[in-house]
Design a protein around this motif. Structure first.
Motif, PDB file in Angstrom:
ATOM      1  N   THR A 188       0.815  -1.224   0.000  1.00  0.00           N
ATOM      2  CA  THR A 188       0.000   0.000   0.000  1.00  0.00           C
ATOM      3  C   THR A 188       0.845   1.268   0.000  1.00  0.00           C
ATOM      4  O   THR A 188       0.328   2.358   0.241  1.00  0.00           O
ATOM      5  CB  THR A 188      -0.956   0.032   1.211  1.00  0.00           C
ATOM      6  N   PHE A 189       2.126   1.153  -0.268  1.00  0.00           N
ATOM      7  CA  PHE A 189       3.005   2.328  -0.298  1.00  0.00           C
ATOM      8  C   PHE A 189       2.477   3.330  -1.323  1.00  0.00           C
ATOM      9  O   PHE A 189       2.135   2.982  -2.448  1.00  0.00           O
ATOM     10  CB  PHE A 189       4.426   1.895  -0.655  1.00  0.00           C
ATOM     11  N   ARG A 190       2.420   4.598  -0.919  1.00  0.00           N
ATOM     12  CA  ARG A 190       1.985   5.728  -1.740  1.00  0.00           C
ATOM     13  C   ARG A 190       0.479   5.752  -2.021  1.00  0.00           C
ATOM     14  O   ARG A 190       0.013   6.601  -2.777  1.00  0.00           O
ATOM     15  CB  ARG A 190       2.761   5.783  -3.071  1.00  0.00           C
ATOM     16  N   LEU A 191      -0.270   4.828  -1.433  1.00  0.00           N
ATOM     17  CA  LEU A 191      -1.722   4.843  -1.607  1.00  0.00           C
ATOM     18  C   LEU A 191      -2.337   5.585  -0.425  1.00  0.00           C
ATOM     19  O   LEU A 191      -1.975   5.335   0.721  1.00  0.00           O
ATOM     20  CB  LEU A 191      -2.285   3.428  -1.698  1.00  0.00           C
ATOM     21  N   LYS A 192      -3.265   6.469  -0.705  1.00  0.00           N
ATOM     22  CA  LYS A 192      -3.843   7.303   0.345  1.00  0.00           C
ATOM     23  C   LYS A 192      -5.366   7.305   0.271  1.00  0.00           C
ATOM     24  O   LYS A 192      -5.958   7.183  -0.792  1.00  0.00           O
ATOM     25  CB  LYS A 192      -3.363   8.760   0.206  1.00  0.00           C
ATOM     26  N   GLU A 193      -5.988   7.432   1.429  1.00  0.00           N
ATOM     27  CA  GLU A 193      -7.420   7.671   1.586  1.00  0.00           C
ATOM     28  C   GLU A 193      -8.262   6.700   0.757  1.00  0.00           C
ATOM     29  O   GLU A 193      -8.092   5.497   0.852  1.00  0.00           O
ATOM     30  CB  GLU A 193      -7.713   9.147   1.269  1.00  0.00           C
ATOM     31  N   GLN A 194      -9.196   7.214  -0.045  1.00  0.00           N
ATOM     32  CA  GLN A 194     -10.107   6.321  -0.760  1.00  0.00           C
ATOM     33  C   GLN A 194      -9.373   5.393  -1.715  1.00  0.00           C
ATOM     34  O   GLN A 194      -9.765   4.235  -1.901  1.00  0.00           O
ATOM     35  CB  GLN A 194     -11.144   7.134  -1.547  1.00  0.00           C
ATOM     36  N   GLN A 195      -8.310   5.897  -2.304  1.00  0.00           N
ATOM     37  CA  GLN A 195      -7.518   5.070  -3.221  1.00  0.00           C
ATOM     38  C   GLN A 195      -6.943   3.850  -2.508  1.00  0.00           C
ATOM     39  O   GLN A 195      -6.979   2.729  -3.026  1.00  0.00           O
ATOM     40  CB  GLN A 195      -6.385   5.903  -3.823  1.00  0.00           C
ATOM     41  N   ALA A 196      -6.426   4.070  -1.294  1.00  0.00           N
ATOM     42  CA  ALA A 196      -5.877   2.964  -0.511  1.00  0.00           C
ATOM     43  C   ALA A 196      -6.974   1.993  -0.100  1.00  0.00           C
ATOM     44  O   ALA A 196      -6.818   0.765  -0.214  1.00  0.00           O
ATOM     45  CB  ALA A 196      -5.164   3.506   0.729  1.00  0.00           C
ATOM     46  N   GLU A 197      -8.089   2.536   0.364  1.00  0.00           N
ATOM     47  CA  GLU A 197      -9.196   1.676   0.780  1.00  0.00           C
ATOM     48  C   GLU A 197      -9.712   0.835  -0.382  1.00  0.00           C
ATOM     49  O   GLU A 197      -9.943  -0.370  -0.238  1.00  0.00           O
ATOM     50  CB  GLU A 197     -10.324   2.534   1.354  1.00  0.00           C
ATOM     51  N   ASP A 198      -9.864   1.464  -1.532  1.00  0.00           N
ATOM     52  CA  ASP A 198     -10.379   0.741  -2.699  1.00  0.00           C
ATOM     53  C   ASP A 198      -9.403  -0.334  -3.167  1.00  0.00           C
ATOM     54  O   ASP A 198      -9.816  -1.441  -3.547  1.00  0.00           O
ATOM     55  CB  ASP A 198     -10.659   1.713  -3.845  1.00  0.00           C
ATOM     56  N   ALA A 199      -8.108  -0.026  -3.158  1.00  0.00           N
ATOM     57  CA  ALA A 199      -7.113  -0.990  -3.612  1.00  0.00           C
ATOM     58  C   ALA A 199      -7.090  -2.223  -2.706  1.00  0.00           C
ATOM     59  O   ALA A 199      -7.032  -3.360  -3.181  1.00  0.00           O
ATOM     60  CB  ALA A 199      -5.728  -0.343  -3.658  1.00  0.00           C
ATOM     61  N   VAL A 200      -7.136  -1.986  -1.398  1.00  0.00           N
ATOM     62  CA  VAL A 200      -7.142  -3.114  -0.459  1.00  0.00           C
ATOM     63  C   VAL A 200      -8.442  -3.907  -0.580  1.00  0.00           C
ATOM     64  O   VAL A 200      -8.433  -5.147  -0.559  1.00  0.00           O
ATOM     65  CB  VAL A 200      -6.927  -2.621   0.987  1.00  0.00           C
ATOM     66  N   ALA A 201      -9.554  -3.210  -0.742  1.00  0.00           N
ATOM     67  CA  ALA A 201     -10.839  -3.897  -0.911  1.00  0.00           C
ATOM     68  C   ALA A 201     -10.816  -4.802  -2.142  1.00  0.00           C
ATOM     69  O   ALA A 201     -11.264  -5.959  -2.089  1.00  0.00           O
ATOM     70  CB  ALA A 201     -11.973  -2.882  -1.024  1.00  0.00           C
ATOM     71  N   LEU A 257     -10.272 -10.292  -4.548  1.00  0.00           N
ATOM     72  CA  LEU A 257      -9.614 -11.171  -5.519  1.00  0.00           C
ATOM     73  C   LEU A 257      -8.924 -12.367  -4.875  1.00  0.00           C
ATOM     74  O   LEU A 257      -8.498 -13.287  -5.577  1.00  0.00           O
ATOM     75  CB  LEU A 257      -8.591 -10.365  -6.322  1.00  0.00           C
ATOM     76  N   GLY A 258      -8.791 -12.334  -3.547  1.00  0.00           N
ATOM     77  CA  GLY A 258      -8.190 -13.472  -2.860  1.00  0.00           C
ATOM     78  C   GLY A 258      -6.904 -13.199  -2.126  1.00  0.00           C
ATOM     79  O   GLY A 258      -6.334 -14.098  -1.504  1.00  0.00           O
ATOM     80  N   TYR A 259      -6.404 -11.970  -2.177  1.00  0.00           N
ATOM     81  CA  TYR A 259      -5.221 -11.640  -1.380  1.00  0.00           C
ATOM     82  C   TYR A 259      -5.578 -11.762   0.097  1.00  0.00           C
ATOM     83  O   TYR A 259      -6.660 -11.359   0.522  1.00  0.00           O
ATOM     84  CB  TYR A 259      -4.770 -10.200  -1.643  1.00  0.00           C
ATOM     85  N   ARG A 260      -4.642 -12.282   0.871  1.00  0.00           N
ATOM     86  CA  ARG A 260      -4.859 -12.400   2.307  1.00  0.00           C
ATOM     87  C   ARG A 260      -3.699 -11.829   3.114  1.00  0.00           C
ATOM     88  O   ARG A 260      -3.624 -12.002   4.324  1.00  0.00           O
ATOM     89  CB  ARG A 260      -5.099 -13.874   2.685  1.00  0.00           C
ATOM     90  N   HIS A 261      -2.786 -11.151   2.452  1.00  0.00           N
ATOM     91  CA  HIS A 261      -1.623 -10.534   3.088  1.00  0.00           C
ATOM     92  C   HIS A 261      -1.618  -9.062   2.679  1.00  0.00           C
ATOM     93  O   HIS A 261      -1.514  -8.737   1.495  1.00  0.00           O
ATOM     94  CB  HIS A 261      -0.352 -11.249   2.610  1.00  0.00           C
ATOM     95  N   ILE A 262      -1.777  -8.181   3.659  1.00  0.00           N
ATOM     96  CA  ILE A 262      -1.823  -6.741   3.411  1.00  0.00           C
ATOM     97  C   ILE A 262      -0.686  -6.066   4.167  1.00  0.00           C
ATOM     98  O   ILE A 262      -0.505  -6.282   5.365  1.00  0.00           O
ATOM     99  CB  ILE A 262      -3.177  -6.129   3.855  1.00  0.00           C
ATOM    100  N   ASP A 263       0.061  -5.228   3.464  1.00  0.00           N
ATOM    101  CA  ASP A 263       1.229  -4.566   4.046  1.00  0.00           C
ATOM    102  C   ASP A 263       1.009  -3.056   4.089  1.00  0.00           C
ATOM    103  O   ASP A 263       0.717  -2.430   3.069  1.00  0.00           O
ATOM    104  CB  ASP A 263       2.466  -4.885   3.198  1.00  0.00           C
ATOM    105  N   THR A 264       1.160  -2.484   5.276  1.00  0.00           N
ATOM    106  CA  THR A 264       1.051  -1.033   5.436  1.00  0.00           C
ATOM    107  C   THR A 264       2.173  -0.561   6.359  1.00  0.00           C
ATOM    108  O   THR A 264       3.082  -1.320   6.696  1.00  0.00           O
ATOM    109  CB  THR A 264      -0.347  -0.642   5.975  1.00  0.00           C
TER     110      THR A 264
END
Length: 267
Positions: free
Chosen positions: A10-23, A28-35
């Motif tokens: 999630t580097f350089r992702l902010k606010e709604q963009q970060a939330e949407d990308a993680v969502a 899609l099946g990712y189960r590892h999130i890095d912040t």
């Protein structure tokens, strides 16, 4: 759960963009999130996790402690604040994001606090990031190699960090490669494109598979569903020895993450 080998960065992702990308990644099946604390997006990541409805036990969440939280008495409160933002009682991995700039804060001060955070149940595992061999040696002297689960470092075909990787392997420290696509440089690489054509894949998938086959976890980031989905296919792409050897020759010292407070890197 064990750390999934392919995660969403999630580097350089902010606010709604970060939330949407993680969502999207979770859908899609990712189960590892890095912040990380310095990304200023832990709350955004936390909302995406909460809205996903996924059981906590199915997720592996990493955050990182920033350098201004290393002083005695600061690290644990800062991690509690990160947990509040993430909406979690515990993260799976907490990393020291960078060694203290100019070694102003002694290694023992922040590594001992990190161990205490684990003892308090704030994090399941602990590790480091962007450490040189010298810093790894210092950390091991303080807490022992067994306590350091992971080292996260820049790895891609143009910066392979072989010396640091070998040091970690010898001591049983797992590796996570960040910036695995070298900010898109791999996509235009003729060698990677040629290997990709051979396998009916993309250059990005080849670059990710190259790391995965060396037992290096990867955390590419994207805001596009198609790219997130395509990256997952790297898990099933198998490169042969000739492919791996060709990619190994791409090393050119192309380091990307090199801020003014970075340590003196290993040659």
């Amino acid at each position: 759960m064990q750390m999934p080998k392919l995660g969403a960065g999630t580097f350089r992702l902010k606010e709604q963009q970060a939330e949407d990308a993680v969502a999207m990644a979770l859908e899609l099946g990712y189960r590892h999130i890095d912040t990380a604390q310095i990304y200023r997006n832990e709350a955004d990541v936390g909302r995406a996790i909460a809205n996903s409805g996924l059981p906590r036990g199915e997720l592996y969440v990493t955050t990182k402690i920033w350098t201004d939280q290393f002083a005695q008495g600061k690290l644990i409160p800062s991690l509690r604040a990160s947990l509040d933002k993430l909406g979690l009682e515990q993260v799976d991995m907490t990393l020291i994001h960078w060694p203290s700039p100019k070694d102003e804060v002694p290694m023992a001060v922040y590594m001992e606090q990190l161990v205490e955070a684990k003892q308090l149940g704030l994090t399941r595992e602990i590790g480091v990031s962007n450490f040189t061999i010298k810093h790894l040696e210092q950390a091991i002297a303080v807490v022992g190699a067994d306590a350091i689960a992971t080292h996260q470092l820049e790895v891609h075909p143009y910066l392979q960090n072989l010396k640091v990787r070998a040091f970690c392997r010898e001591r049983g420290i797992a590796l996570i490669g960040y910036m695995p696509l070298a900010y898109g440089r791999v996509i235009q690489d003729p060698v990677l494109q040629d290997i990709a054509r051979k396998h009916g894949a993309t250059a990005a998938q080849v670059a990710l598979a190259w790391q995965l086959q060396q037992d290096i976890a990867v955390i590419p980031s994207s805001t596009k569903r198609a790219n997130l989905a395509a990256n997952l296919k790297a898990l099933t792409l198998r490169l042969d020895d000739a492919d791996m050897a060709r990619i190994a020759k791409l090393e050119d010292g192309g380091r990307i993450a090199d801020p003014d407070f970075a340590p003196a890197w290993d040659a």
